[in-house]
Design a protein around this motif. Sequence first.
Motif, PDB file in Angstrom:
ATOM      1  N   ILE A   1       0.710  -1.306   0.073  1.00 46.51           N
ATOM      2  CA  ILE A   1       0.150   0.374  -0.253  1.00 46.51           C
ATOM      3  C   ILE A   1       0.854   1.067   0.136  1.00 46.51           C
ATOM      4  O   ILE A   1       0.975   2.246  -0.491  1.00 46.51           O
ATOM      5  N   PRO A   2       2.242   1.290   0.691  1.00 43.24           N
ATOM      6  CA  PRO A   2       2.647   2.303  -0.124  1.00 43.24           C
ATOM      7  C   PRO A   2       3.155   2.862  -0.856  1.00 43.24           C
ATOM      8  O   PRO A   2       3.705   4.309  -1.203  1.00 43.24           O
ATOM      9  N   LEU A   3       3.508   1.853  -1.432  1.00 44.71           N
ATOM     10  CA  LEU A   3       3.624   2.896  -3.226  1.00 44.71           C
ATOM     11  C   LEU A   3       2.000   3.177  -3.595  1.00 44.71           C
ATOM     12  O   LEU A   3       1.880   3.928  -4.536  1.00 44.71           O
ATOM     13  N   LEU A   4       1.109   3.030  -3.577  1.00 44.22           N
ATOM     14  CA  LEU A   4      -0.132   3.661  -4.085  1.00 44.22           C
ATOM     15  C   LEU A   4      -0.707   4.969  -3.682  1.00 44.22           C
ATOM     16  O   LEU A   4      -1.892   5.919  -3.059  1.00 44.22           O
ATOM     17  N   GLY A   5       0.301   5.532  -2.161  1.00 43.21           N
ATOM     18  CA  GLY A   5       0.059   7.027  -1.126  1.00 43.21           C
ATOM     19  C   GLY A   5      -0.984   6.472  -0.327  1.00 43.21           C
ATOM     20  O   GLY A   5      -2.033   7.170   0.921  1.00 43.21           O
ATOM     21  N   GLY A   6      -1.721   4.608   0.029  1.00 39.71           N
ATOM     22  CA  GLY A   6      -2.804   4.613   1.014  1.00 39.71           C
ATOM     23  C   GLY A   6      -2.294   5.111   2.144  1.00 39.71           C
ATOM     24  O   GLY A   6      -0.974   5.114   2.810  1.00 39.71           O
ATOM     25  N   ASP A   7      -2.723   5.212   3.177  1.00 40.68           N
ATOM     26  CA  ASP A   7      -2.329   5.242   4.505  1.00 40.68           C
ATOM     27  C   ASP A   7      -3.059   3.627   5.262  1.00 40.68           C
ATOM     28  O   ASP A   7      -3.209   2.295   4.825  1.00 40.68           O
ATOM     29  N   ASP A   8      -2.799   3.850   7.218  1.00 41.56           N
ATOM     30  CA  ASP A   8      -2.307   2.279   6.708  1.00 41.56           C
ATOM     31  C   ASP A   8      -3.641   1.579   7.084  1.00 41.56           C
ATOM     32  O   ASP A   8      -3.905   0.294   7.487  1.00 41.56           O
ATOM     33  N   GLU A   9      -4.986   1.798   7.684  1.00 41.77           N
ATOM     34  CA  GLU A   9      -6.364   2.115   7.788  1.00 41.77           C
ATOM     35  C   GLU A   9      -6.493   1.817   6.251  1.00 41.77           C
ATOM     36  O   GLU A   9      -8.393   1.011   6.119  1.00 41.77           O
ATOM     37  N   VAL A  10      -6.048   1.914   5.012  1.00 38.81           N
ATOM     38  CA  VAL A  10      -7.569   1.838   4.049  1.00 38.81           C
ATOM     39  C   VAL A  10      -7.464   0.315   4.061  1.00 38.81           C
ATOM     40  O   VAL A  10      -9.117   0.772   2.902  1.00 38.81           O
ATOM     41  N   LEU A  11      -7.700  -0.916   4.125  1.00 39.92           N
ATOM     42  CA  LEU A  11      -7.190  -2.114   3.293  1.00 39.92           C
ATOM     43  C   LEU A  11      -8.421  -2.753   5.175  1.00 39.92           C
ATOM     44  O   LEU A  11      -8.948  -3.866   4.699  1.00 39.92           O
ATOM     45  N   ARG A  12      -9.149  -2.498   5.875  1.00 41.21           N
ATOM     46  CA  ARG A  12      -9.225  -2.764   7.517  1.00 41.21           C
ATOM     47  C   ARG A  12     -10.377  -3.092   6.417  1.00 41.21           C
ATOM     48  O   ARG A  12     -11.097  -4.165   6.962  1.00 41.21           O
ATOM     49  N   PRO A  13     -11.704  -2.552   5.979  1.00 35.18           N
ATOM     50  CA  PRO A  13     -12.848  -2.885   5.668  1.00 35.18           C
ATOM     51  C   PRO A  13     -13.158  -4.497   5.380  1.00 35.18           C
ATOM     52  O   PRO A  13     -13.310  -4.814   5.678  1.00 35.18           O
ATOM     53  N   LEU A  14     -11.790  -4.827   4.579  1.00 26.76           N
ATOM     54  CA  LEU A  14     -11.415  -6.333   3.312  1.00 26.76           C
ATOM     55  C   LEU A  14     -11.159  -7.282   4.567  1.00 26.76           C
ATOM     56  O   LEU A  14     -11.481  -7.734   4.792  1.00 26.76           O
TER      57      LEU A  14
ATOM     58  N   LYS B   1     -10.783   5.466  -2.433  1.00 27.81           N
ATOM     59  CA  LYS B   1      -9.537   5.970  -1.436  1.00 27.81           C
ATOM     60  C   LYS B   1      -8.324   6.710  -1.852  1.00 27.81           C
ATOM     61  O   LYS B   1      -7.836   7.525  -1.842  1.00 27.81           O
ATOM     62  N   LEU B   2      -7.805   5.370  -2.953  1.00 26.11           N
ATOM     63  CA  LEU B   2      -7.224   5.336  -3.685  1.00 26.11           C
ATOM     64  C   LEU B   2      -6.898   5.843  -4.517  1.00 26.11           C
ATOM     65  O   LEU B   2      -5.765   6.372  -4.722  1.00 26.11           O
ATOM     66  N   GLY B   3      -8.131   6.051  -5.258  1.00 22.94           N
ATOM     67  CA  GLY B   3      -7.788   7.265  -6.346  1.00 22.94           C
ATOM     68  C   GLY B   3      -7.285   6.470  -7.836  1.00 22.94           C
ATOM     69  O   GLY B   3      -6.492   5.289  -7.356  1.00 22.94           O
ATOM     70  N   GLY B   4      -7.750   6.990  -8.579  1.00 25.17           N
ATOM     71  CA  GLY B   4      -6.744   6.907  -9.852  1.00 25.17           C
ATOM     72  C   GLY B   4      -8.146   5.372 -10.726  1.00 25.17           C
ATOM     73  O   GLY B   4      -9.171   5.467 -10.310  1.00 25.17           O
ATOM     74  N   GLU B   5      -7.942   5.374 -11.619  1.00 31.33           N
ATOM     75  CA  GLU B   5      -8.424   4.362 -12.672  1.00 31.33           C
ATOM     76  C   GLU B   5      -7.936   3.082 -12.437  1.00 31.33           C
ATOM     77  O   GLU B   5      -6.843   2.197 -12.751  1.00 31.33           O
ATOM     78  N   PHE B   6      -8.871   2.270 -11.606  1.00 29.14           N
ATOM     79  CA  PHE B   6      -7.722   0.300 -11.493  1.00 29.14           C
ATOM     80  C   PHE B   6      -9.159  -0.525 -11.985  1.00 29.14           C
ATOM     81  O   PHE B   6      -9.012  -1.444 -12.088  1.00 29.14           O
ATOM     82  N   GLY B   7     -10.077   0.228 -13.033  1.00 31.80           N
ATOM     83  CA  GLY B   7     -10.436  -1.093 -14.069  1.00 31.80           C
ATOM     84  C   GLY B   7      -9.231  -2.152 -14.815  1.00 31.80           C
ATOM     85  O   GLY B   7      -7.973  -1.449 -15.136  1.00 31.80           O
TER      86      GLY B   7
END
Length: 207
Positions: free
Chosen positions: A27-40, A63-69
Amino acid sequence: MSLVELIGQADERGLAASGLACLDRCIPLLGGDDEVLRPLWAGLADDAGAAEWGERLEQVRGKLGGEFGVADGGDGESDAGGSGDFSGSGSGEDEAVLLARRMLAAAPVERSADGVRVWADACSVAALRIHRLLDPLKDAGDSVDARREGRTEGMSPLVAAELRRQITVLELLAGHGPAGLRPALEVSTEGRRVLRAVVSRRSRRRG
């Protein structure tokens, strides 16, 4: 037992946790914080969470932004889908970021055993490649496939630690079921901190 064998024997929850843990550490490579995947992570605790996986996944992508298709290569085959290969054409940190983005892009909306098995396997390869790209010391192996199959001679420290974490997550879920999720998350959190530190050091050197 090798990593490849552990993935082959894992159940749906173990596979989902394995893929999610690989993504979490990157996740650090995507600019995400440490809690972003907690719901999953929370959704893996019981069977009811499988129905909400897709919705929670889309929230994470937002939350992470960008196009993820998943991109279509023009021949009807996706770049990050059924082949289980997330390899990119860049180099160094740029390729590492691309690999991390494709891990998230390829996450299946439906948490079926077949879908998460392909994803978990590809995430395993991608996460090892990312650590190999970012390790300041050279990994002496020919490929990450050899590492996954148990040939570990000459591994660089960052790759060795990532391989160990992948194996540990799968063993925890296989041995303890839902009770293995908390220690698996702790293992992943440790790895995320390590990779964040590596990325930060590389950024300071560039500055």
